[in-house]
Design a protein around this motif. Sequence first.
Motif, short mmCIF file in Angstrom:
data_model
loop_
_atom_site.label_atom_id
_atom_site.label_comp_id
_atom_site.label_asym_id
_atom_site.label_seq_id
_atom_site.Cartn_x
_atom_site.Cartn_y
_atom_site.Cartn_z
N GLU A 193 -46.45 -9.91 87.04
CA GLU A 193 -47.59 -10.16 86.16
C GLU A 193 -48.88 -10.24 86.97
OE1 GLU A 193 -47.31 -13.10 82.40
OE2 GLU A 193 -47.43 -14.09 84.35
N SER A 194 -49.95 -9.71 86.42
CA SER A 194 -51.25 -9.77 87.09
C SER A 194 -51.80 -11.20 87.02
CB SER A 194 -52.23 -8.82 86.43
OG SER A 194 -53.53 -9.01 86.95
N ALA A 195 -52.41 -11.64 88.10
CA ALA A 195 -53.03 -12.97 88.12
C ALA A 195 -54.42 -12.95 87.51
CB ALA A 195 -53.10 -13.50 89.55
N SER A 196 -55.01 -11.76 87.41
CA SER A 196 -56.36 -11.63 86.88
C SER A 196 -56.38 -11.90 85.38
CB SER A 196 -56.89 -10.23 87.17
OG SER A 196 -58.18 -10.05 86.64
N HIS A 197 -57.26 -12.83 84.96
CA HIS A 197 -57.40 -13.20 83.53
C HIS A 197 -56.07 -13.64 82.94
CE1 HIS A 197 -61.41 -11.55 83.84
NE2 HIS A 197 -60.93 -10.37 84.19
N ASN A 198 -55.25 -14.26 83.74
CA ASN A 198 -53.93 -14.69 83.29
C ASN A 198 -54.04 -16.00 82.50
OD1 ASN A 198 -51.22 -15.87 83.30
ND2 ASN A 198 -50.70 -14.29 84.78
N PRO A 199 -53.56 -16.02 81.24
CA PRO A 199 -53.69 -17.23 80.42
C PRO A 199 -52.61 -18.27 80.69
CG PRO A 199 -52.64 -15.53 79.13
CD PRO A 199 -52.96 -14.92 80.47
N TYR A 200 -51.72 -17.97 81.65
CA TYR A 200 -50.56 -18.83 81.84
C TYR A 200 -50.65 -19.73 83.07
CZ TYR A 200 -48.70 -15.57 78.42
OH TYR A 200 -48.51 -14.81 77.29
N ALA A 201 -51.84 -20.18 83.39
CA ALA A 201 -52.00 -21.11 84.51
C ALA A 201 -51.28 -22.41 84.21
CB ALA A 201 -53.48 -21.37 84.78
N ASN A 202 -50.60 -22.96 85.22
CA ASN A 202 -49.88 -24.22 85.05
C ASN A 202 -50.85 -25.39 85.08
OD1 ASN A 202 -46.48 -23.95 86.22
ND2 ASN A 202 -47.70 -22.42 85.18
N ILE A 203 -50.55 -26.39 84.27
CA ILE A 203 -51.50 -27.47 84.00
C ILE A 203 -50.87 -28.85 84.20
CG2 ILE A 203 -53.03 -26.19 82.45
CD1 ILE A 203 -51.30 -27.13 80.11
N LEU A 204 -51.74 -29.81 84.46
CA LEU A 204 -51.35 -31.22 84.46
C LEU A 204 -51.63 -31.75 83.06
CD1 LEU A 204 -50.54 -33.88 85.98
CD2 LEU A 204 -53.00 -34.19 86.41
#
Length: 268
Positions: free
Chosen positions: A214-225
Amino acid sequence: MKHAAFALAGVALSLSLAWSSAQAAALRVAADPVPHAEILNYIKKIDPKLDLQVVELTSGANANELLANGDVDANYFQHVPYLKDQEKALGKTFAVAATVHIEPLGIYSHKYKDFKSLPNNATVAVPNNATNLSRALFLLQAQGLIKLNSKFTDPATTLATPKDIAENPKHLKILEIESPQIPRSLDDVDLAVINGNYALEAGLTPAKDALGLESASHNPYANILVTNPQLANDPRIKELAKDLTSPQVAEFIRKQYNGSVIPVAPQS
């Protein structure tokens, strides 16, 4: 005036005691073993004044249920689309305290070295939860293996299912499996779409071993606290959020995972 002064002093003392109490209590954070718990354990080393209690998640544990029930104070393992799906399922509202890193979803195989050699009617293991299933289908589409219905344009807002596959030239058979179990299926299927954390736990290096990533650019799946709304302004949560998004932690992530985990924080 004296009564007012005493009242103000009392408020200040109460706030001070509340802060001290919050600082004294361990902050319980549920996290997947890799990379989340590893990152938190690194923070324990560089910020010892923050008393972190890392609760490593085992297979089948729902970290959002733990958070909703007050068994932990925060969790760190998921992305926003998954969180939104969980909020609907649990009837709860959570608070995002920090956006930390991206784990690119990857396609792996023990049988084939490229997609060209993939035969017709090949089996593809994908995650069985709604958000990561859709994410897997978008990745298969990005690699030219399938084509989704034209209405599916934004993976962050539209959830696709196998029924939404419009074109499937190789007649791929989509097999839905629980995400943590997919690496174990690699010998039994032709392709497997695996979340970054589970790939790392299985000894895979996404940046090197994935046939498609998967491309990291404009990726909506960033992991969050994630925490409960009533703890969003807790000084311990604020401190952890600051640490997780610091240049020092970003550098640790880059060096530790060699492109398989990508920090959101810019380079220092």
